[in-house]
Design a protein around this motif. Structure first.
Motif, PDB file in Angstrom:
ATOM      1  N   TYR A 132       1.288  -2.226  -9.953  1.00 45.38           N
ATOM      2  CA  TYR A 132       1.562  -0.790  -9.837  1.00 45.38           C
ATOM      3  C   TYR A 132       0.975  -0.056 -11.025  1.00 45.38           C
ATOM      4  N   PRO A 133       0.264   1.032 -10.804  1.00 44.30           N
ATOM      5  CA  PRO A 133      -0.211   1.525  -9.511  1.00 44.30           C
ATOM      6  C   PRO A 133      -1.209   0.533  -8.891  1.00 44.30           C
ATOM      7  N   LEU A 134      -1.139   0.375  -7.590  1.00 46.41           N
ATOM      8  CA  LEU A 134      -2.011  -0.579  -6.907  1.00 46.41           C
ATOM      9  C   LEU A 134      -3.467  -0.124  -7.035  1.00 46.41           C
ATOM     10  N   PRO A 135      -4.356  -1.005  -7.504  1.00 51.58           N
ATOM     11  CA  PRO A 135      -5.764  -0.633  -7.672  1.00 51.58           C
ATOM     12  C   PRO A 135      -6.514  -0.617  -6.339  1.00 51.58           C
ATOM     13  N   THR A 136      -6.280   0.408  -5.553  1.00 49.53           N
ATOM     14  CA  THR A 136      -6.806   0.484  -4.182  1.00 49.53           C
ATOM     15  C   THR A 136      -8.327   0.530  -4.122  1.00 49.53           C
ATOM     16  N   ALA A 137      -8.963   1.202  -5.072  1.00 50.18           N
ATOM     17  CA  ALA A 137     -10.431   1.300  -5.053  1.00 50.18           C
ATOM     18  C   ALA A 137     -11.067  -0.074  -5.243  1.00 50.18           C
ATOM     19  N   GLN A 138     -10.545  -0.848  -6.197  1.00 52.51           N
ATOM     20  CA  GLN A 138     -11.094  -2.184  -6.443  1.00 52.51           C
ATOM     21  C   GLN A 138     -10.838  -3.115  -5.262  1.00 52.51           C
ATOM     22  N   LEU A 139      -9.650  -3.014  -4.668  1.00 53.51           N
ATOM     23  CA  LEU A 139      -9.337  -3.858  -3.510  1.00 53.51           C
ATOM     24  C   LEU A 139     -10.230  -3.508  -2.324  1.00 53.51           C
ATOM     25  N   SER A 140     -10.463  -2.230  -2.107  1.00 53.81           N
ATOM     26  CA  SER A 140     -11.327  -1.799  -0.999  1.00 53.81           C
ATOM     27  C   SER A 140     -12.723  -2.391  -1.135  1.00 53.81           C
ATOM     28  N   LYS A 141     -13.233  -2.394  -2.351  1.00 49.21           N
ATOM     29  CA  LYS A 141     -14.564  -2.958  -2.607  1.00 49.21           C
ATOM     30  C   LYS A 141     -14.585  -4.449  -2.287  1.00 49.21           C
ATOM     31  N   ILE A 142     -13.527  -5.142  -2.654  1.00 48.62           N
ATOM     32  CA  ILE A 142     -13.440  -6.587  -2.387  1.00 48.62           C
ATOM     33  C   ILE A 142     -13.328  -6.858  -0.889  1.00 48.62           C
ATOM     34  N   PHE A 143     -12.532  -6.054  -0.181  1.00 49.13           N
ATOM     35  CA  PHE A 143     -12.371  -6.262   1.262  1.00 49.13           C
ATOM     36  C   PHE A 143     -13.680  -6.031   2.013  1.00 49.13           C
ATOM     37  N   LYS A 144     -14.533  -5.145   1.502  1.00 48.51           N
ATOM     38  CA  LYS A 144     -15.850  -4.931   2.124  1.00 48.51           C
ATOM     39  C   LYS A 144     -16.715  -6.175   1.970  1.00 48.51           C
ATOM     40  N   GLN A 145     -16.555  -6.846   0.840  1.00 52.46           N
ATOM     41  CA  GLN A 145     -17.315  -8.073   0.593  1.00 52.46           C
ATOM     42  C   GLN A 145     -16.904  -9.185   1.554  1.00 52.46           C
ATOM     43  N   TYR A 146     -15.607  -9.205   1.928  1.00 54.31           N
ATOM     44  CA  TYR A 146     -15.087 -10.236   2.825  1.00 54.31           C
ATOM     45  C   TYR A 146     -14.645  -9.611   4.149  1.00 54.31           C
ATOM     46  N   LYS A 147     -15.489  -8.806   4.733  1.00 53.54           N
ATOM     47  CA  LYS A 147     -15.076  -8.013   5.898  1.00 53.54           C
ATOM     48  C   LYS A 147     -14.705  -8.837   7.131  1.00 53.54           C
ATOM     49  N   ASN A 148     -15.167 -10.080   7.222  1.00 53.45           N
ATOM     50  CA  ASN A 148     -14.849 -10.903   8.398  1.00 53.45           C
ATOM     51  C   ASN A 148     -13.734 -11.919   8.140  1.00 53.45           C
ATOM     52  N   ALA A 149     -13.066 -11.801   6.998  1.00 54.83           N
ATOM     53  CA  ALA A 149     -12.047 -12.789   6.627  1.00 54.83           C
ATOM     54  C   ALA A 149     -10.638 -12.270   6.874  1.00 54.83           C
ATOM     55  N   GLU A 150      -9.719 -13.191   7.176  1.00 45.82           N
ATOM     56  CA  GLU A 150      -8.308 -12.821   7.274  1.00 45.82           C
ATOM     57  C   GLU A 150      -7.736 -12.761   5.862  1.00 45.82           C
ATOM     58  N   VAL A 151      -6.694 -11.942   5.683  1.00 44.97           N
ATOM     59  CA  VAL A 151      -6.127 -11.732   4.352  1.00 44.97           C
ATOM     60  C   VAL A 151      -4.669 -12.185   4.341  1.00 44.97           C
ATOM     61  N   LYS A 152      -4.334 -13.020   3.353  1.00 42.10           N
ATOM     62  CA  LYS A 152      -2.964 -13.517   3.204  1.00 42.10           C
ATOM     63  C   LYS A 152      -2.462 -13.164   1.802  1.00 42.10           C
ATOM     64  N   TRP A 153      -1.189 -12.790   1.714  1.00 43.41           N
ATOM     65  CA  TRP A 153      -0.550 -12.609   0.415  1.00 43.41           C
ATOM     66  C   TRP A 153       0.216 -13.891   0.103  1.00 43.41           C
ATOM     67  N   VAL A 154      -0.048 -14.507  -1.050  1.00 47.43           N
ATOM     68  CA  VAL A 154       0.602 -15.758  -1.426  1.00 47.43           C
ATOM     69  C   VAL A 154       1.448 -15.525  -2.676  1.00 47.43           C
ATOM     70  N   GLN A 155       2.723 -15.896  -2.596  1.00 45.59           N
ATOM     71  CA  GLN A 155       3.600 -15.794  -3.765  1.00 45.59           C
ATOM     72  C   GLN A 155       4.529 -16.992  -3.801  1.00 45.59           C
ATOM     73  N   GLU A 156       4.935 -17.365  -5.019  1.00 40.98           N
ATOM     74  CA  GLU A 156       5.865 -18.496  -5.127  1.00 40.98           C
ATOM     75  C   GLU A 156       7.300 -18.054  -4.980  1.00 40.98           C
ATOM     76  N   GLU A 157       7.569 -16.760  -5.115  1.00 40.23           N
ATOM     77  CA  GLU A 157       8.926 -16.247  -4.930  1.00 40.23           C
ATOM     78  C   GLU A 157       9.318 -16.294  -3.451  1.00 40.23           C
ATOM     79  N   SER A 158      10.598 -16.146  -3.190  1.00 38.37           N
ATOM     80  CA  SER A 158      11.086 -16.093  -1.806  1.00 38.37           C
ATOM     81  C   SER A 158      10.555 -14.840  -1.121  1.00 38.37           C
ATOM     82  N   GLU A 159      10.569 -14.863   0.210  1.00 38.54           N
ATOM     83  CA  GLU A 159      10.017 -13.761   0.996  1.00 38.54           C
ATOM     84  C   GLU A 159      10.674 -12.417   0.664  1.00 38.54           C
ATOM     85  N   ASN A 160      11.979 -12.440   0.356  1.00 40.47           N
ATOM     86  CA  ASN A 160      12.704 -11.199   0.060  1.00 40.47           C
ATOM     87  C   ASN A 160      12.659 -10.837  -1.422  1.00 40.47           C
TER      88      ASN A 160
END
Length: 197
Positions: free
Chosen positions: A114-142
């Motif tokens: 926070y604040p989420l770096p949306t501009a940098q993420l958008s650039k990265i997602f363009k690089q991997y435009k055909n890939a699925e996206v997963k969020w991985v964390q070691e904490e519990s889902e909640n």
């Protein structure tokens, strides 16, 4: 990416150089807002959590998002899955990627939540435009950043179906047993690299 209107900055940093630059940026800003760094002490002794001296030099700065250092412009075309993560789970994921020699997976670190770096993420997602996206964390889902990231993606990246890989929702932040914790951690890492059906 932080404007004077944001009331706080929250980071989960993975490298010594990036912590250095986060602190440096904090002092250099023309405004004063709290900076919360949630990196655990275990990274102080992690053999992979190191930075080259050149990364501390003038001309480099705080990286709010760190793209997979193993992926080149050419090899990005092979990537079928992007693993977004924050903090020390990156090193577990990177070890698995190197061990299995997986060039179809990219691991992207969100160093500033926070604040989420949306501009940098958008650039990265363009690089991997055909890939699925997963969020991985070691904490519990909640717990952890999952719900926050899910909400942000609904606003900024409606075209991306973000999925979560984590421990199941629990009332406690930890199992209390190292063996159980290690087993669950291994399951998370394995699931992150298991191809979708």
């Amino acid at each position: 990416q932080m404007c004077a209107e944001a009331n706080i900055a929250v980071a989960n940093i993975t490298t010594p150089a990036n912590i250095f630059h986060a602190m440096r940026r904090q002092l250099a800003r023309p405004f004063r807002k709290p900076l919360v760094i949630m990196s655990p002490k275990s990274l102080l002794r992690h053999p992979m959590a190191v930075s080259d001296l050149s990364e501390f030099e003038t001309g480099s700065g705080f990286q709010e998002v760190i793209n997979d250092p193993e992926v080149t412009t050419e090899s990005a075309k092979k990537v079928k899955r992007v693993l977004l993560c924050s903090g020390k789970i990156y090193y577990d994921l990177m070890e698995k990627k190197m061990e299995d020699k997986r060039d179809d997976v990219a691991i992207v670190r969100v160093e500033q939540l926070y604040p989420l770096p949306t501009a940098q993420l958008s650039k990265i997602f363009k690089q991997y435009k055909n890939a699925e996206v997963k969020w991985v964390q070691e904490e519990s889902e909640n717990m952890g950043a999952w719900r926050y990231m899910q909400a942000k993606f609904l606003v900024y990246y409606k075209h991306i179906e973000l999925e979560n890989i984590s421990r199941r929702a629990t009332a406690s932040p930890a199992t209390g047993f190292k063996k159980v914790h290690d087993e669950q951690q291994a399951e998370i890492v394995d699931e992150a690299f298991t191809p979708s059906p």
